[in-house]
Every structure is written in structure tokens, then in C-alpha cells.
Motif scaffolding. Structure first.
Motif, short mmCIF file in Angstrom:
data_model
loop_
_atom_site.label_atom_id
_atom_site.label_comp_id
_atom_site.label_asym_id
_atom_site.label_seq_id
_atom_site.Cartn_x
_atom_site.Cartn_y
_atom_site.Cartn_z
N LYS A 36 0.81 -1.22 0.00
CA LYS A 36 0.00 0.00 0.00
C LYS A 36 0.84 1.27 0.00
O LYS A 36 2.00 1.26 0.39
N TYR A 37 0.18 2.34 -0.40
CA TYR A 37 0.79 3.68 -0.36
C TYR A 37 0.26 4.44 0.85
O TYR A 37 -0.95 4.44 1.11
N GLY A 38 1.18 5.05 1.57
CA GLY A 38 0.75 5.90 2.70
C GLY A 38 1.28 7.30 2.54
O GLY A 38 0.60 8.20 2.05
N CYS A 39 2.54 7.50 2.95
CA CYS A 39 3.11 8.85 2.98
C CYS A 39 3.94 9.19 1.75
O CYS A 39 4.04 10.36 1.35
N GLY A 40 4.59 8.19 1.17
CA GLY A 40 5.46 8.42 0.02
C GLY A 40 6.83 8.97 0.37
O GLY A 40 7.63 9.25 -0.52
N ILE A 41 7.12 9.12 1.65
CA ILE A 41 8.41 9.72 2.07
C ILE A 41 9.09 8.91 3.19
O ILE A 41 9.82 9.46 4.00
N ALA A 42 8.84 7.62 3.23
CA ALA A 42 9.50 6.74 4.20
C ALA A 42 9.25 7.12 5.65
O ALA A 42 10.11 6.98 6.51
N GLU A 43 8.03 7.58 5.93
CA GLU A 43 7.70 7.99 7.30
C GLU A 43 6.68 7.06 7.97
O GLU A 43 6.51 7.13 9.18
N CYS A 44 5.98 6.21 7.19
CA CYS A 44 4.89 5.44 7.80
C CYS A 44 5.11 3.93 7.79
O CYS A 44 4.53 3.22 8.60
N GLY A 45 5.89 3.42 6.86
CA GLY A 45 6.18 1.99 6.80
C GLY A 45 5.14 1.15 6.09
O GLY A 45 5.31 -0.07 5.95
N ILE A 46 4.08 1.76 5.61
CA ILE A 46 2.98 0.99 5.00
C ILE A 46 3.44 0.23 3.75
O ILE A 46 2.94 -0.85 3.45
N CYS A 47 4.38 0.79 3.02
CA CYS A 47 4.80 0.24 1.72
C CYS A 47 5.95 -0.75 1.84
O CYS A 47 6.57 -1.09 0.84
N THR A 48 6.24 -1.23 3.06
CA THR A 48 7.42 -2.07 3.29
C THR A 48 7.36 -3.40 2.51
O THR A 48 6.35 -4.10 2.55
N VAL A 56 12.60 -2.84 3.25
CA VAL A 56 12.84 -1.52 2.65
C VAL A 56 11.49 -0.86 2.37
O VAL A 56 10.46 -1.54 2.29
N GLN A 57 11.52 0.43 2.22
CA GLN A 57 10.30 1.16 1.90
C GLN A 57 10.23 1.35 0.39
O GLN A 57 11.06 2.05 -0.21
N SER A 58 9.24 0.72 -0.21
CA SER A 58 9.17 0.70 -1.68
C SER A 58 8.80 2.05 -2.26
O SER A 58 9.02 2.28 -3.45
N CYS A 59 8.29 2.96 -1.44
CA CYS A 59 7.92 4.29 -1.96
C CYS A 59 9.15 5.13 -2.28
O CYS A 59 9.07 6.05 -3.10
N ILE A 60 10.28 4.83 -1.63
CA ILE A 60 11.49 5.62 -1.89
C ILE A 60 12.60 4.79 -2.54
O ILE A 60 13.72 5.27 -2.68
#
Ligand code: FES
Ligand code: FES
Length: 153
Positions: A36-48, A56-60
Motif C-alpha cells: 500500500k501507499y501511505g506517505c510516500g516519504i519513508a515515514e509510515c512503513g505501510i509500503c514495506t 525496505v520502503q518501496s515508496c522511496i
């Protein structure tokens, strides 16, 4: 042509730009919408997700950074929901709204590969994912249950 190894399968991505975040490659190119997408800036961990077993955080994480590494998403953690973390999450009824939970499970699964008996402090230190529903006590309990099963593997 760029290719990527996800959940044990190599996918050709055609002309997807190298700077595309892994999150969007997974969701938009490969249809793996568990991440999932949450913050897009490695602050929430949702995209791990896991890159060679490391959370890793896939958004960054840009496609160019993935290279030959093996990506694992929640769809590949187990084929049938039988990973100890997934089983423990069900046993403890962890999710509330559920939106953060895939990231929580991927973070927990990576942690348990290197720490087979995490203390509360270990869990609090490594599980920095945000849960707006406040499921943290159940997450902690589920991690301890999963850890016990992983110790006997
Ligand atoms: S969406 Fe990636 S850390 Fe929040
Ligand atoms: S279960 Fe709702 S945000 Fe975590």
C-alpha cells in the motif's frame, strides 16, 4: 529492457523509467496491490517490502536501486497465508481498519529472520511503522507468537 525478480519470478518491465518507485512498479506494472501507499516519504512503513530479505520502503526505492536483488511482497511471503507472522496476525486478530497491516507484517517478518526472540524494546525499536488505529499491543503479542513458531522451524 528492465527486468525485476519479484516473489521468485522474473518480470520484463519494458521501458519503465529507472527512477520509478518500486511501489508503483509492484502495484501498477505487476498488479501486486497488497503493498500500500501511505506517505510516500519513508515515514509510515505501510509500503514495506523485502529486498534480499531486508525490509525496505518501496515508496522511496527506485527501480534502478533494485537491480538483481530479489523482491518479496506480501503475496510472496507465503502462497497460502501460512507464514508464522501471517498465522499469528490471524490468531491475535491484529488488524482494525487493516490499511497499515501488510507493512507491519513485512517489517515483522524481516525482523524475525535476524532476531528470533525479540524483547518488547527490540520490537518497539524496529517496528516503527505507524498504525492510526493503535493496534500496537496486538502487533507486539503476534510477533512474540510468530517468534516462538519460527524458533522451532
Ligand atoms: S508510503 Fe512508504 S513509508 Fe509511507
Ligand atoms: S489497522 Fe488501521 S491504521 Fe493500522
Amino acid at each position: 529492457m528492465t527486468s525485476i525478480n519479484v516473489n521468485g519470478k522474473v518480470h520484463d518491465l519494458g521501458d519503465v523509467p529507472d527512477d520509478t518507485p518500486l511501489l508503483w512498479v509492484l502495484r501498477d506494472q505487476l498488479g501486486l496491490t497488497g503493498t500500500k501507499y501511505g506517505c510516500g516519504i519513508a515515514e509510515c512503513g505501510i509500503c514495506t517490502v523485502h529486498l534480499d530479505g531486508v525490509a525496505v520502503q518501496s515508496c522511496i526505492t527506485q527501480l534502478s536501486e533494485v537491480g538483481d536483488s530479489k523482491v518479496t511482497t506480501i503475496e510472496g511471503l507465503s502462497e497460502d497465508g501460512s507464514h508464522p507472522v501471517q498465522k499469528a496476525w490471524k490468531q491475535h486478530g491484529v488488524p482494525q481498519c487493516g490499511y497499515c497491516q501488510v507493512g507491519q507484517m513485512m517489517m515483522a517478518a524481516a525482523m524475525l529472520e535476524s532476531n528470533h526472540d525479540p524483547s518488547d524494546d527490540d520490537i518497539d525499536g524496529e517496528m516503527w511503522n505507524i498504525c492510526r488505529c493503535g493496534t500496537y499491543p496486538r502487533i507486539r503479542a503476534a510477533i512474540k507468537t510468530a517468534a516462538k513458531e519460527m524458533q522451532t522451524r
